[in-house]
Write an enzyme that holds these catalytic residues in place. Structure first.
Site, PDB file in Angstrom:
ATOM      1  N   LYS A  79      -3.485 -11.736  22.383  1.00 44.52           N
ATOM      2  CA  LYS A  79      -2.604 -10.636  22.756  1.00 44.52           C
ATOM      3  C   LYS A  79      -2.859 -10.274  24.217  1.00 44.52           C
ATOM      4  O   LYS A  79      -4.018 -10.218  24.658  1.00 44.52           O
ATOM      5  CB  LYS A  79      -2.879  -9.440  21.842  1.00 44.52           C
ATOM      6  CG  LYS A  79      -1.981  -8.236  22.048  1.00 44.52           C
ATOM      7  CD  LYS A  79      -2.308  -7.158  21.013  1.00 44.52           C
ATOM      8  CE  LYS A  79      -1.444  -5.927  21.168  1.00 44.52           C
ATOM      9  NZ  LYS A  79      -1.745  -4.913  20.122  1.00 44.52           N
ATOM     10  N   SER A 153       1.842  -3.472  17.546  1.00 44.99           N
ATOM     11  CA  SER A 153       2.157  -3.922  18.889  1.00 44.99           C
ATOM     12  C   SER A 153       1.814  -5.396  19.101  1.00 44.99           C
ATOM     13  O   SER A 153       2.203  -6.002  20.088  1.00 44.99           O
ATOM     14  CB  SER A 153       1.401  -3.071  19.920  1.00 44.99           C
ATOM     15  OG  SER A 153      -0.009  -3.155  19.719  1.00 44.99           O
ATOM     16  N   SER A 177      -1.506  -1.929  14.329  1.00 40.47           N
ATOM     17  CA  SER A 177      -0.938  -3.065  15.054  1.00 40.47           C
ATOM     18  C   SER A 177      -1.501  -4.415  14.645  1.00 40.47           C
ATOM     19  O   SER A 177      -0.938  -5.449  15.000  1.00 40.47           O
ATOM     20  CB  SER A 177      -1.150  -2.866  16.562  1.00 40.47           C
ATOM     21  OG  SER A 177      -0.439  -1.741  17.017  1.00 40.47           O
TER      22      SER A 177
END
Length: 578
Positions: A79, A153, A177
């Site tokens: 990420k 996210s 997330s």
């Protein structure tokens, strides 16, 4: 390359073919690069896979042995709020970007174990959102249905795994997330206890609550990653010592007593999927307790409807102020809510004291237990989120936001489909020092889904340590737990050789009898039941919590010439007094 590469990449499959020498990590990387180019419009990556990026890590494998490198040649996604040395970290905002000189702690540990970073994945900007649509790099598409949200996210990390562009993906989790994208893309999302994985080298959202997480196709593979990523980082003030989880079953399962809310265009399908999942959970053979869980949402409100949201503003507020227009509009609205004038020092301490009371309540309720909730109560189309970005995002966090605030660990696991190409999933929660419980419960739930089984209550020679335990093993039965019947049974000692007990349910009176619950595949259960001699047989045995499971019973006529041993409370006690 002598073997076609499957769409779903797993550690087990890659290691098998690396060992056979019919596949190399370079072969896999070339395929991943091609797949990412084909899926370019899905907006999975900010820094996509390329040979230029990955070549140094391929070369590094030459100096690592497969035997001493548990993740040798295993590609993973990162990420883009987690540092990879020499590659820009954007946190979903190009104006914020910087190029780190060193890896984030968890990334460095995984590379040391032989894993190959393949790219930096898209995310809701500054890790603020649960929908996957809040990125100037484009909305990450759902891996099954592009009109639906992918979850945030950690959107790109999850979708990269689902689309076969990584074996596992690193996400982060402050309020869900690392779990919502797992649900929406049919993956496992493991969130360890706060501090078990270092957040050094991670752009903070709420530093006191942030976790690094992993997406994988199975819990087993997620735990292989956990073995390498876990551990105290001396330079990380949030790092804590937690031992590697040892999978074990909890003493009980907790389900919500209060009605749950379902939402979005698939609300009814999600509700039905939840009902099915609850029935499967009950088949685990563990005691079930129903608890009012409304305090979880009350605790969660402290994060987004109270002063604790100011921690998000503390992380990036100065950047937002100094770079007008750089932040995604809805993200800026959320971040600026943390600078509200009503959030003074007094309100912060008041919230902390409220939260501490909620933590105590959670500790009391969830000790030696696992809480089960739907990972989410529905989902949305990307169009619907754009039309109402705040409310839809809030809905997605109804069953996730409380987790880190209450210092819980969690694992999101698949639980069938709500509709065609619409995955459903549940999340298992436990206390921070009890990660083994969520692993044990998740393993048991997954096994139920893989092979039809039934529980069998045994009260005599088939129990552990007795002569006929071998029959249970031959039938591939596994011990689940010790249990007690409802106080409605007579136990008799049959005049057989060897002596054995018989369990007879009474219309009135009787006692509670200790027994064991085992789990047996249905494929072997029929032959097992047919082999049981008269006057014994298989029927429904009522347990102390009111549930019923198949188990050994005895025909009533046998009591006429048998010794009543009910008062001893179980067969093991009979042998002690013999």
């Amino acid at each position: 390359m002598n073997v076609p590469i499957p769409e779903k990449l797993t550690i087990e499959w890659l290691q098998e073919h690396y060992e056979k020498n019919d596949l190399t990590p370079r072969d896999v990387i070339v395929e991943i690069i091609a797949r990412s180019a084909k899926d370019e419009e899905m907006n999975i990556w900010i820094t996509p896979p390329s040979l230029e990026l990955i070549e140094p890590y391929l070369e590094k494998l030459d100096s690592l042995s497969k035997e001493s490198s548990p993740l040798w040649g295993i590609p993973f996604a990162i990420k883009d709020n987690i540092d990879l040395a020499g590659t820009p970290t954007t946190a979903g905002c190009s104006e914020y970007a910087y190029t780190p000189n060193e890896h984030a702690s968890v990334v460095g540990r995984l590379i040391k174990a032989g894993a190959i970073p393949v790219g930096k994945a898209n995310l809701d900007q500054f890790a603020t959102g649960l929908v996957g649509t809040r990125s100037p790099y484009g909305e990450t598409h759902n891996s099954f249905r592009p009109e639906l949200i992918s979850g945030g996210s950690s959107s790109g990390s999850a979708v990269s795994v689902a689309r076969g562009q990584a074996v596992f993906g690193l996400g982060t989790d402050t309020a869900g997330s690392g779990r919502i994208p797992a649900l929406l893309n049919n993956l496992v999302g493991f969130k360890s206890s706060l501090g078990a994985w270092s957040t050094k080298g991670v752009v903070p959202a709420c530093a006191s609550l942030d976790c690094v997480t992993v997406f994988a196709h199975s819990l087993e593979e997620a735990m292989l990653v956990d073995e390498q990523a876990r551990g105290v980082e001396e330079a990380d003030p949030w790092s804590r010592e937690f031992a590697q989880p040892v999978s074990r079953l909890p003493k009980k399962i907790i389900l919500p007593k209060n009605p749950l809310d379902f939402y979005g265009p698939f609300a009814s399908e999600y509700r039905e999927a939840w009902d099915r999942a609850v029935e499967q959970v009950k088949q685990l053979g563990l005691p079930v307790e129903y608890v009012d869980t409304t305090f979880l949402s009350e605790a969660a409100a402290i994060l987004y409807d109270g002063p604790m949201v100011a921690e998000r503003w503390a992380a990036v507020g100065r950047f937002v102020e100094e770079n007008p227009g750089a932040t995604f509009p809805v993200t800026e609205d959320v971040l600026r809510s943390g600078s509200a004038s009503q959030y003074d020092a007094t309100s912060v301490f008041t919230a902390q004291h409220q939260l501490q009371a909620y933590k105590l309540k959670a500790k009391q309720l969830f000790r030696d237990a696992v809480l089960v909730l739907p990972t989410a109560g529905g989902t949305w189309t990307r169009d619907q989120v754009r039309e109402n970005p705040i409310a839809t995002n809030s809905d997605m966090g109804r069953y996730t936001n409380h987790c880190n605030l209450l210092d819980l660990c969690a694992v999101a696991i698949p639980a069938g489909e709500a509709a065609e190409n619409l995955p459903f999933g549940i999340t298992l929660f436990s206390l921070a020092d009890s990660e083994g419980l969520i692993c044990g419960a998740a393993d048991a739930f997954s096994e139920l889904a893989d092979e039809p089984t039934t529980f069998v209550a045994v009260c005599g020679l088939h129990m552990r340590g007795f002569p006929l335990e071998k029959q249970m093993n031959e039938c591939r039965a596994t011990f689940v737990r010790e249990a007690v019947t409802a106080p409605k049974y007579q136990m008799i000692k049959l005049s057989s050789e060897p002596a054995k007990p018989g369990l007879i349910k009474q219309a009135s009176g009787g006692g509670a009898i200790s027994l064991e619950i085992w789990k047996m595949p249905l494929s072997t259960f029929g032959a097992f039941a047919a082999s049981i001699p008269e006057p014994l047989g298989i029927g429904k045995v009522e347990l102390e919590d009111g549930s019923e499971v198949p188990g050994f019973i005895c025909q009533a006529y046998a009591a006429d010439e048998a010794e009543d041993i009910t008062a001893l409370g179980g067969w093991r006690n009979v042998l002690v007094t013999s």
